[in-house]
Write an enzyme that holds these catalytic residues in place. Structure first.
Site, short mmCIF file in Angstrom:
data_model
loop_
_atom_site.label_atom_id
_atom_site.label_comp_id
_atom_site.label_asym_id
_atom_site.label_seq_id
_atom_site.Cartn_x
_atom_site.Cartn_y
_atom_site.Cartn_z
CG ASN A 9 -1.91 1.10 1.25
OD1 ASN A 9 -1.87 1.99 0.38
ND2 ASN A 9 -2.80 1.09 2.22
NE ARG A 92 -6.22 1.16 -0.36
CZ ARG A 92 -6.42 2.20 0.41
NH1 ARG A 92 -5.40 2.76 1.03
NH2 ARG A 92 -7.61 2.68 0.59
CG HIS A 181 -12.96 1.96 3.02
ND1 HIS A 181 -13.79 2.82 3.72
CD2 HIS A 181 -11.71 2.39 3.25
CE1 HIS A 181 -13.06 3.74 4.32
NE2 HIS A 181 -11.79 3.51 4.05
NE ARG A 242 -11.07 11.28 4.05
CZ ARG A 242 -10.88 9.99 3.80
NH1 ARG A 242 -11.83 9.28 3.24
NH2 ARG A 242 -9.74 9.41 4.11
CD GLU A 392 -8.39 -2.26 3.81
OE1 GLU A 392 -7.89 -1.95 4.91
OE2 GLU A 392 -8.83 -1.42 3.02
#
Ligand code: AMP
Length: 405
Positions: A9, A92, A181, A242, A392
């Site tokens: 990642n 990713r 996600h 956010r 993940e």
């Protein structure tokens, strides 16, 4: 045959990796480099399976230096005797647009497509591609695979991904809901079916991925039907920094009265809002919970309201998606919590489930205070409540093996 696969990642100034033996799915090593910049010391850490995490301060002027050092400690720690043992590297990639409906092999053409989508994920996609290029250089014999955050949500029906704006904005500029996600939502919904002992094709789950970035997804028969993040990961839930969903005229009004340009406004809604702004002091949920619990905390009153807003928005989305599952003629089999907050905060889980009375959801207080993959459903609950730590990187490794063929 067993083979060693890396899951990577890469961010603009960071890089995380995990090494697995596949198909056994055994994690051998993890490493992370943070603050990779032209100047100053960065943070470097690694951990061999079963070992202690080692932390170092290191000057890492660019990603290639960081990757070189990570591969060096990978060999030193004995996770591999030679980096040539690494047969595949899965990367990713945040935004695959509508072009990628599955993970893909890294080819010059595919990297070009990702670069053409940079404007949809300006912080992430360039860094992801840089990671692919750097690993292709240092491990030229390994298969490089691209695993997209958006792919899982490509099954959403039009009714859930179109915005009520002129159709040409979708046709010409591909403005639509993409979500993110996806790798996590896929892993958790598949793991939930296993925990429930049901076929995936017969399972409906609402997954709450609650981390610094957060999203809820309605997954029916293993397919994403709707998700709370939108055109970008700024939509939906209230997140660390956010806004999540917000009346769009708040933005145009603020632009006018503050004289902000588009970049300034984008910065405000992605980096300076959310829990950080609502509490007035922190985007870290541990700090927020502490301030809520401590009546003397200087930010107590603001933190209480912000925390309520955060919880209520999560419960609202879960309720909405559960209603959609039922409207589609199925039952909700489980609500699954995952990611930093979802896995670790028993308080957030309790308060969210308390608001799900309309679903008849009830949580077992003792089970709620255990860790790992756990069924936290109370006996008299009408729906299962699960905690499933997300994986993940493992999903990235699985897809890398699949695409290596
Ligand atoms: P992630 O983005 O998945 O790494 O999650 C990061 C978020 O998880 C941060 O807001 C952390 O504060 C939060 N987090 C981690 N551990 C805990 C905990 N024990 N209680 C509450 N929040 C936590």
């Amino acid at each position: 045959m067993s083979e060693k696969i890396l899951a990577v990642n890469a961010g603009s100034s960071s890089l995380k990796l995990k090494l697995f033996t596949m198909p056994e799915e055994v994690e051998l090593f993890q490493g992370a480099a943070d603050r990779i910049t032209g100047s100053g010391e960065g943070e470097f850490s690694y951990k061999k399976a079963g070992g202690e995490r080692v932390k170092l301060s290191l000057n890492m002027p660019d990603h290639e230096v960081a990757i070189g050092k990570l591969l060096e400690v990978l060999v030193e720690s004995g996770a591999v005797t030679d980096v040539e043992e690494i047969k595949g590297v899965g990367h990713r990639v945040v935004q695959g647009g509508e072009f990628f409906k599955d993970s893909a092999l890294s080819t010059p053409e595919n990297l070009e497509v990702i670069e053409s989508l940079n404007s949809l994920a300006p912080l992430h996609n360039p860094a992801n591609v840089m990671g692919v290029r750097a690993f292709s250089k240092v491990l030229p014999n390994a298969t490089q695979v691209l695993v997209f955050d958006t792919v899982f949500h490509q099954t959403m029906p039009e009714v859930n991904y179109l915005y009520p704006i002129e159709r040409k904005f979708y046709d010409e500029y591909k403005i639509r809901r993409y979500g993110a996600h996806g790798t996590s939502h896929k892993y958790v919904s598949e793991a939930a079916a296993k925990v429930l002992g049901k076929d995936l094709s017969d399972t409906s789950v609402v997954v709450a991925h609650l981390g610094n970035g957060a999203s809820i997804t309605e997954v029916v028969a293993g397919k994403s039907m709707n998700t709370s993040m939108g055109f970008t990961p700024t939509g939906g839930l209230i997140m660390g920094t956010r806004t999540g969903d917000i009346d769009p005229t708040v933005i145009t009004y603020l632009q006018k009265i503050k004289g902000l340009d588009a970049d300034g406004m984008s910065d405000l809604v992605t980096k300076q809002s959310g829990m950080l702004a609502a509490t007035g002091f922190s985007n870290d949920m541990r700090d927020v919970e502490e301030a809520v619990a401590d009546g003397k905390h200087p930010h107590h009153a603001q933190a209480v309201v912000a925390f309520d807003m955060f919880i209520k928005r999560i419960a609202d989305f879960i309720t909405l998606y559960a209603a959609d599952v039922v409207a589609g003629g199925r039952n909700v089999d489980a609500i699954s919590f995952t990611a930093g907050i979802g896995e670790n905060s028993s308080t957030v889980r309790k308060l969210v489930v308390d608001r799900l009375a309309i679903l008849g959801a009830k949580l077992d207080e003792v089970a709620n205070n255990t860790r790992g993959t756990v069924d936290i459903t109370a006996e008299n609950s009408k729906v299962k409540i699960l905690v499933i730590p997300t994986e993940e990187e493992l999903m990235i490794a699985r897809d890398t093996v699949r695409l290596r063929g």
